[in-house]
Design a protein around this motif. Structure first.
Motif: not given
Length: 142
Positions: A89-92, A124-138
């Motif tokens: 997770x990260x913020x700007x 918020x992003x999740x990854x397993x190395x082969x697949x990654x996805x991130x939420x939209x920015x809130x």
């Protein structure tokens, strides 16, 4: 600060956040379905990741938590599943937390006061190395 300048600043910050959180990886045809939802509450925001419809991870922003809750303006990420995915997770405001390399369940937080009455974006992003996805920015507030 004029509204146009502020919006430009937020857009730039949001773009930097997207670049910072990008955790790459090809998405195979048999990839898991990763979805996100979010809700705002009193002094914070929570983003939740679901993998194949089941809870996987949470990012939480807490604006000025109570003294007993640790340092002000806290960002946390929780990864509750031993499924090979990690959460980031990260913020700007250049604050990032990750569960990478930690055994699940894990919760990692980073706090510290940010300038008051500013708007930032959070992902918020999740990854397993082969697949990654991130939420939209809130949007979040300090």
């Amino acid at each position: 600060m004029r509204l146009a300048a502020r919006m430009g600043t937020l857009a730039t910050a949001g773009s930097m956040l997207v670049g910072t959180l990008l955790i790459g990886g090809a998405t195979p045809a048999s990839a898991a379905s990763i979805t996100f939802d979010s809700f705002y509450y009193g002094n914070g925001r929570q983003i939740t990741a679901y993998i194949n419809g089941e809870y996987a991870a949470t990012a939480e922003w807490i604006q000025d938590p109570p003294a007993s809750g640790g340092p002000g303006d806290r960002l946390c990420v929780t990864d509750d599943r031993s499924d090979g995915y990690y959460a980031k997770a990260g913020i700007s405001a250049n604050r990032i937390v990750s569960s990478s390399g930690k055994p699940a369940p894990s919760r990692t937080c980073k706090g510290g006061d940010l300038p008051e009455d500013h708007t930032f974006v959070m992902k918020l992003c999740v990854s397993n190395g082969a697949q990654a996805a991130c939420s939209k920015a809130y949007d979040i507030s300090s």
